[in-house]
Structure formats: C-alpha cells, structure tokens
Write an enzyme that holds these catalytic residues in place. Structure first.
Site, PDB file in Angstrom:
ATOM      1  N   LYS A  86       0.777  -1.119  -0.035  1.00 16.59           N
ATOM      2  CA  LYS A  86       0.123  -0.111   0.111  1.00 16.59           C
ATOM      3  C   LYS A  86       0.907   1.253  -0.141  1.00 16.59           C
ATOM      4  CE  LYS A  86      -4.071  -2.340   1.940  1.00 16.59           C
ATOM      5  NZ  LYS A  86      -3.678  -3.512   1.938  1.00 16.59           N
TER       6      LYS A  86
HETATM    7  C1  PLP Z   1      -4.174  -4.803   1.340  1.00 18.90           C
HETATM    8  C2  PLP Z   1      -3.449  -5.935   1.273  1.00 18.90           C
HETATM    9  C3  PLP Z   1      -3.856  -6.926   0.072  1.00 18.90           C
HETATM   10  C4  PLP Z   1      -5.393  -6.781  -0.687  1.00 18.90           C
HETATM   11  O1  PLP Z   1      -5.082  -5.956  -1.690  1.00 18.90           O
HETATM   12  P1  PLP Z   1      -6.558  -5.312  -2.422  1.00 18.90           P
HETATM   13  O2  PLP Z   1      -6.034  -4.075  -3.369  1.00 18.90           O
HETATM   14  O3  PLP Z   1      -7.477  -4.792  -1.262  1.00 18.90           O
HETATM   15  O4  PLP Z   1      -6.962  -6.348  -3.121  1.00 18.90           O
HETATM   16  C5  PLP Z   1      -3.157  -7.981   0.043  1.00 18.90           C
HETATM   17  N1  PLP Z   1      -1.753  -8.026   0.748  1.00 18.90           N
HETATM   18  C6  PLP Z   1      -1.534  -7.301   1.563  1.00 18.90           C
HETATM   19  C7  PLP Z   1      -0.343  -7.449   2.311  1.00 18.90           C
HETATM   20  C8  PLP Z   1      -2.571  -6.225   1.746  1.00 18.90           C
HETATM   21  O5  PLP Z   1      -1.820  -5.014   2.715  1.00 18.90           O
END
Ligand code: PLP
Length: 498
Positions: free
Chosen positions: A113
């Site tokens: 993120k």
């Molecule tokens: C947020 C997250 C996801 C999922 O991603 P999306 O865009 O919500 O599908 C997968 N792995 C980790 C470690 C995350 O923090």
C-alpha cells in the site's frame, strides 16, 4: 481526460476533483471516461528509464489536468532516493523459470500500500490547490492494520493535511499496533476503539456523512477526504508498477516487447488486481489476470460462476489483509464489463446491499472467464507454500504465499507457461508468527513475543528484517488512547482543536 461515476454516467469531473472527493455523491466510484492506450513503441521508450520517469509518463496519461511540473513534483516526492529500500522501487525477483515475484513492499511500512499511499498525499495537495484552495484536508481512516500505518507514513508532516486513524483495539496484530502507536509527525493522531473493524469503519462513515460535523469543519476552513482504496488517487499509482514490471522483464531479456505475460495478485478489496486490469485495457500484453484469495473465497466463486454472494462464513486467516467479503473495487470492473452501464451497476450494488448477493449476465461472465482466472487456498496450504518456497531460497509473507500457491495450482491445471509476474504484497516480518510457524513448525512461535519471533526468524532464515520493523522495539509510544465508538467524533474534534 474526465472521470465519471459508476452509478451515474452524467457525472463529468477532472481527476483533481475525483481525488479530492474520493467517492461520487451518488455513492458510485470514479472511473476514467476513456482508457488511454499504450503500444509497443510506448513500452520501448519506457524500458531504459527508471521507475520515477516511467511513473511520470504513465500518470500523465490519466492526470491530464495536472501540469508536467506538478506530476514531476509528486512523483519525485513519493519515490525519491531512500523512501523505498530498492533503487528500482519495486524490484523483480526470480521465482522459477517462468515466473518473477514483484516486490511491492519496499516502502516505509513494508506493505504494498506504500506505493500508492506515498504518492496520494502529493496528488491530493495538488488537487486541493486546483479545487478548494486554502482548505485543510482532514483524512479519516478506519483500518484493520496495513492501510492505517501506510496512510500515516504518507501524510505525516504534509502541509495542509491532518490525518486520524481508528483501529479495533483487539483486531490488529501486535506489530501493526506498535507501528501505529509509535507514529511520528505533527499532523497525525491514532486512536484505538472498543469494537471490531466494522465498528471502526461504520464510525468513520457516520462521521463522514454527518452534516453537523461537516459544518463545524467548514467553519474552521477544513474538509474531509479519504485515503482508502476506492479513491482514484490510490488506484492510478498501482497501474504504473505493472507496466514498469513488464518493462523490467523486457530489459532483463526475459521476454520480448509485445510478448504476453500473466499477472497473479493476492486479492482483498480488488484494488491491486483492478490496476492490472487497467494496464491490460491500456494495451499492455497481458494474457490472464489470476485472482488469488484465501479461505474468504467470494471472488473465486464470482469469477467462476458470475454470482457474487457474501452470505457465507467469514474466516480470520493468517493473511488478514485479504479477510474481506465485500470487495469495493469490483464495482469499477462491473461498470467496464457491462459496457459502462450505470443502471445495471446501480441494480447490482443495491442487490448486494439488500440481499448480500447478485448475479451478472452471460456477457459479463464470459468476459470474466476470458480475462481472469481465479483460485484460493487455506492457511495450511499457504504455510506449506512458505515452507517449500523457503527451501528453494525465498521467504514469502502469508499474503504472497496465497498468490504463489494459487499460481502453482493454475500452472498444474492449465499447463500455461506464459511468463508471469506474481505481486508480492508484504514483507514476511510483518507476519512473523505465521511465517515462523510455516518455516519451523507450529510450536516454533510458542511463548515468544513479537520481537522474539522476529529474532528467531532471522536466526533460522538469515533473511534480514527491515529496520523500520526491527527498530519499533525501541521507539517511544505516542498514541495509547482507546475510546468508545460513540466518542469517535469528539476524538476527531479534540485532535483538530475545534
Ligand atoms: C491490502 C492488502 C492486500 C489486498 O489488496 P487489495 O487491493 O485490497 O485487493 C493484499 N496483501 C496485503 C499485504 C495487503 O496489505
């Protein structure tokens, strides 16, 4: 380029307004009215460039109301030297003869993120200047762990913004709690709440839509905005890394320009894989997008059957960031696959909120099967994958392990040897307990606290722990407040001093 709403096609706004607003007034999500096209010549020109220069080129296709200087300032601010622990920002690491792992977690909080949330504050401040100049933007976040910390790091000390994060007191890992409690910055605040993630999320939504709160902010020249993954400003930075990964494969000689690749994504809210879908729609040669889920396999069923049904058991898994039964960003995909039919999207979304389920028509289902493949695995299978992959020399986190497991099963089932990029979404030390157990057996983490688990994992694997996680142990806790759900608005006023 203008943006419209998935629930009302008459909406037409520039990207700056889509980013400041976060969500359209009709409850729909902002989507581009047309998807920009790239071709082999575009890719060829990107191949020799670094990540920052590639990002400028891709972002300028979508943010046409930003000047070149503005995009340059944003991208430099987000990805300049030192913010990410790899010079290439999102390095590719070889998994096997057909597949590479795309490490998206080299940023300040060790989760993917960061790639979007390091850039969003810059995009947002430029957007504010263009639309509601002079206002202080207040970001409220409800988090089950990763988003809150990544948003705090992105917005800390960004002039003209304040950020407040609420998390469920018993709903985040000890490491995640510490990451937030020790957050630095003079415009940040973190508050635990008595309740679960839904309570935090509902509390934040209630504050967002409360007219009295909005008026009080307005009187103080402030306004709310959102940093969650439905904001277009979080999605667009993610398109960049799929195009960049393709360029890296060309640069390494793993593929020739114009060759097809597959992309595998461990999925929760459907943001990350939707960015890959946009890259494909732009013209990036992508054969299949493989959607990987944990035991909360609502998306696997949807892609296979065309029926989305959230009425099912909810599992707490070792990949908590994918423990989601309503994948918000799927709404954007539905809009595109129905030929931009806002009326159908409205109908499906109201069925989802009333009955918890909906079914798409034959045409959408056949496109789904053409573009996507899907699979899921449980915690045990993910742990086995971590164990096996570690024996081959690479340590996976629990989320990426789900993707690798689903990818291996996909290849077994289809025999598809297309070169593949597997999105890796977190550093393994963020989920030390589960990773340690996967590597050394269920008893390995017994009686060890979070940091002892980290030390043990370092000892066993010799894989270094990122300093921003290891150093948490000695950091001063700044935020230890816990409030009741009904006191959240007061906590916001207190933080804002209004
Ligand atoms: C947020 C997250 C996801 C999922 O991603 P999306 O865009 O919500 O599908 C997968 N792995 C980790 C470690 C995350 O923090």
């Amino acid at each position: 380029m203008l943006y419209t709403s998935t629930r009302d096609k008459s909406v037409r706004v520039p990207s700056a307004q889509a980013i400041v607003q976060g969500i359209s007034k009709d409850g729909g999500l902002f989507v581009p009215t047309e998807i920009p096209k790239i071709d082999a010549g575009f890719i060829e020109a990107l191949v020799p460039l670094d990540y920052i220069s590639r990002a400028k080129k891709v972002l300028s296709l979508y943010l046409t109301d930003f000047t070149e200087e503005e995009i340059e300032m944003c991208v430099n601010g987000a990805y300049k030297d030192g913010k990410f622990s790899s010079k290439s920002v999102v390095p590719l690491v070889r998994y096997n003869e057909n597949a590479d792992i795309l490490e998206l977690w080299r940023g300040p909080t060790c989760a993917f993120k960061d790639v979007a949330l390091q850039l969003l504050p810059y995009l947002l401040t430029v957007s504010v200047k263009k639309t509601v100049d002079g206002k202080t933007i207040v970001i409220l976040v409800a988090t089950s762990g990763d988003t809150g910390k990544a948003a705090l790091e992105g917005f800390k000390n960004v002039p003209g913004t304040k950020i407040m994060v609420f998390y469920p007191n018993d709903g985040v890992s000890p490491m995640q709690k510490l990451q937030m409690a020790t957050q630095e910055g003079d415009n940040v605040c973190v508050c635990a709440i008595n309740g679960n993630f839904d309570d935090a999320q509902n509390g934040v939504k209630a504050i967002f839509t409360d007219k009295a709160v909005a008026e009080r902010l307005d009187k103080n020249n402030m306004m709310f905005s959102s940093a969650n993954s439905i904001n277009w400003g979080r999605l667009v930075p993610q398109i960049v890394y799929y195009i960049s990964a393709y360029c890296d494969l060309v640069a390494k000689g793993r593929i020739k320009n114009s060759d097809e690749i597959n992309i595998v994504v461990p999925t929760g809210n459907f943001g990350n894989i939707l960015a890959a879908y946009y890259a494909k729609r732009m013209g990036l040669p992508v054969r299949k997008l493989v959607c990987a889920s944990n035991s909360n396999n609502v998306l696997t069923d949807f892609i296979k059957t065309g029926t989305y049904d959230k009425n099912r058991r909810f599992y707490l898994t070792t990949s908590p960031s994918m423990d989601i039964l309503i994948s918000s960003n799927l709404e954007r995909l539905l809009f595109h696959l129905t030929g931009e039919d806002d009326e159908t999207v409205r109908r499906l979304m109201s069925a989802l909120s009333e009955d918890g389920k909906y079914t798409v028509d034959e045409s959408v289902l056949s496109q789904l099967s053409e573009i996507f493949d899907a699979g899921f695995c449980d915690d045990k299978a993910a742990a086995d994958t971590i164990n096996k992959t570690f024996k081959n020399g690479y340590l996976l986190d629990t989320h990426t392990a789900v993707a690798v497991n689903v990818y291996d099963a996909y290849v077994q089932r289809t025999g598809d040897r297309t070169p593949t990029v597997i999105a890796s979404t977190a550093n393994p030390y963020k989920f030390s307990a589960a990773v340690l157990k996967a590597v050394a057996g269920d008893k390995a983490a017994e009686g060890l606290d979070e940091f002892e688990q980290v030390s043990r994992l370092i000892e066993l694997t010799k894989v270094p722990c990122p300093p921003q996680l290891a150093d948490l142990k000695s950091k001063k806790k700044r935020f230890e407040k816990c409030c009741d759900k009904r006191d959240m608005a007061d906590a916001v006023y207190e933080m804002l001093g209004i």
